[in-house]
Design an enzyme around this catalytic site. Sequence first.
Site: not given
Ligand code: KIV
Length: 275
Positions: A192, A55-56, A94, A124, A126
């Site tokens: 992280e 989600d970056s 994510d 993924k 958090e």
């Molecule tokens: O969203 C993302 O790119 C991430 C990485 C920084 C691990 O969660």
Amino acid sequence: MPQTLYGGTRNRRVTVRDLALAKERGEKWPMLTAYDAMTASVFDEAGIPVLLVGDSAGNCHLGYETTVPVTLDQMTMLTAAVVRGTEQALVVADLPFGSYQEGEVQALRSATRLIKEAGAGAVKLEGGERSADQIALLVRSGIPVMAHIGLTPQSVHAMGYRVQGRGEEAADGLMRDAKAVQDAGAFAVVLEMVPAPVAAEVTRALHVPTVGIGAGADCDAQVLVWTDMAGLTPGKLPRFVKRYAELRGALGEAAHAFAQDVVDGSFPAAEHSYA
Ligand code: KIV
């Protein structure tokens, strides 16, 4: 069967079992983010075994200031593109902010979209102890889950962007989080912005691989945001980023050269034109 995750020959996608075997062999592996089909195909051809549709994308692809506004619809669209652009990488998608915090059922509904509609091989999310119930239901439902602890950017409004796990109490908390997500069934854990010695201890304590970002050299794997590692992201980057290219400069120069050619009439030339 490939002998190694990176550099091995393979005619199928990487699986979470391949990652477990890599930890047993003590083999380190790279992970990069990807948000579109063409960039993902470059990384897939380069042999990157795991691509994260992070989600970056919020900061690096969609123009937001944080990851918080990213929606499940956006993640579904970006993930489908990355899946279409790849043949070998395990694609991890994510779960964005607000798509799993309500509880296990919401998490399952959201993850199901990323797996069924977009074709992700894993998701993924958090959080450590606080997300263990969600992880457990997803894993029981057949969805591989990568956990993410330490700095969790979706909580930026509560925690800021600071190193996590400093000091004995915080390090103990991080270890508890790591064990909670492993016990819930996560197949890997992103660490992280965690002090390197703490990440090393967590890596030794877990049987699933750790994936470090700003967590030192002893993690089982390392991840970077692709626009950071390739030098496309503008401005000052966190200390943990290493730039392997200067794409921002190269693209800017290409745009200037094209513009100049158009202005002075040298593009298109005869070879770019139809008779
Ligand atoms: O969203 C993302 O790119 C991430 C990485 C920084 C691990 O969660």
